[in-house]
Write an enzyme that holds these catalytic residues in place. Structure first.
Site, short mmCIF file in Angstrom:
data_model
loop_
_atom_site.label_atom_id
_atom_site.label_comp_id
_atom_site.label_asym_id
_atom_site.label_seq_id
_atom_site.Cartn_x
_atom_site.Cartn_y
_atom_site.Cartn_z
N ASP A 1 0.88 -1.16 0.00
CA ASP A 1 0.00 0.00 0.00
C ASP A 1 0.93 1.22 0.00
O ASP A 1 2.10 1.11 0.35
CB ASP A 1 -0.88 -0.03 1.26
CG ASP A 1 -1.79 1.17 1.37
OD1 ASP A 1 -2.31 1.64 0.34
OD2 ASP A 1 -1.98 1.64 2.50
N ARG A 2 0.43 2.37 -0.37
CA ARG A 2 1.29 3.56 -0.39
C ARG A 2 1.20 4.34 0.92
O ARG A 2 2.10 4.29 1.74
CB ARG A 2 0.96 4.46 -1.58
CG ARG A 2 2.05 5.50 -1.83
CD ARG A 2 1.64 6.54 -2.82
NE ARG A 2 0.80 7.55 -2.17
CZ ARG A 2 0.37 8.65 -2.77
NH1 ARG A 2 0.66 8.89 -4.03
NH2 ARG A 2 -0.39 9.50 -2.12
N ASP A 3 0.10 5.06 1.11
CA ASP A 3 -0.04 5.94 2.28
C ASP A 3 -0.15 5.11 3.55
O ASP A 3 -1.03 4.27 3.69
CB ASP A 3 -1.25 6.84 2.12
CG ASP A 3 -1.13 7.73 0.88
OD1 ASP A 3 -0.02 8.19 0.58
OD2 ASP A 3 -2.17 7.96 0.21
N TYR B 1 -4.52 12.41 1.92
CA TYR B 1 -4.52 12.87 0.53
C TYR B 1 -3.18 13.47 0.10
O TYR B 1 -3.12 14.55 -0.49
CB TYR B 1 -5.69 13.84 0.27
CG TYR B 1 -7.01 13.22 0.64
CD1 TYR B 1 -7.56 12.23 -0.16
CD2 TYR B 1 -7.66 13.58 1.81
CE1 TYR B 1 -8.75 11.62 0.18
CE2 TYR B 1 -8.87 12.98 2.15
CZ TYR B 1 -9.40 12.00 1.34
OH TYR B 1 -10.58 11.40 1.68
N ARG C 1 -11.00 -0.86 -6.23
CA ARG C 1 -10.88 -0.18 -4.95
C ARG C 1 -10.76 -1.20 -3.82
O ARG C 1 -11.62 -2.03 -3.61
CB ARG C 1 -12.07 0.74 -4.70
CG ARG C 1 -11.95 1.52 -3.41
CD ARG C 1 -13.05 2.56 -3.27
NE ARG C 1 -13.00 3.13 -1.94
CZ ARG C 1 -12.09 4.01 -1.52
NH1 ARG C 1 -11.17 4.44 -2.35
NH2 ARG C 1 -12.11 4.46 -0.28
#
Length: 137
Positions: A8-10, A19, A107
């Site tokens: 995952d990124r964040d 964001y 998603r």
């Protein structure tokens, strides 16, 4: 290379400040380069799968995301690590605006991005590793 470290990124690659879409807001998680380097040393691909509802909410554009992704890839390359692919989903079923308001198979927690990576790289998912910071990952 039929295995991958799927990140995952964040919250996994960078601190999740909500964001994140500009390089000046990126703070890399301590140890992410070491983890990624170790995975590459084991012969694993490095894949990123990230929900990006900020695009769908029109907080930032697809172009902003692509610019940040290119910068992140360059930062990993400076550390001697190649990211094979970054998959993202800009949709949100409730808060998306216009075309972005949809419940996409991509998603997370839906498996669309992971299935795309499996297809694109002939991955053995049973021998691969997914790292997320939330149960929905």
């Amino acid at each position: 290379m039929n295995t991958a470290l799927i990140l995952d990124r964040d919250g996994v690659i960078n601190e999740d400040h909500g964001y994140v879409h500009r390089k000046e807001d990126v703070v890399f998680i301590e140890g992410i380069f070491d983890l990624s380097r170790a995975a590459r040393d084991f012969g694993m691909r490095l894949i990123v799968v990230t929900n990006q509802a900020g695009i769908g909410r029109q907080y930032y554009s697809e172009n902003n995301f692509q610019i940040l992704s290119a910068w992140m890839r360059d930062e990993f390359l400076r550390e001697g690590i190649r990211i094979d692919r970054i998959y993202h989903c800009p949709y949100h079923p409730i808060h998306g605006i216009g075309q972005y308001r949809q419940d996409s198979f991509d998603r997370k927690p839906n498996p669309g991005m992971i299935i795309a990576a499996k297809r694109d790289f002939a991955l053995d998912l049973a021998a691969s590793v997914l790292v997320g910071d939330r149960e929905s990952d």
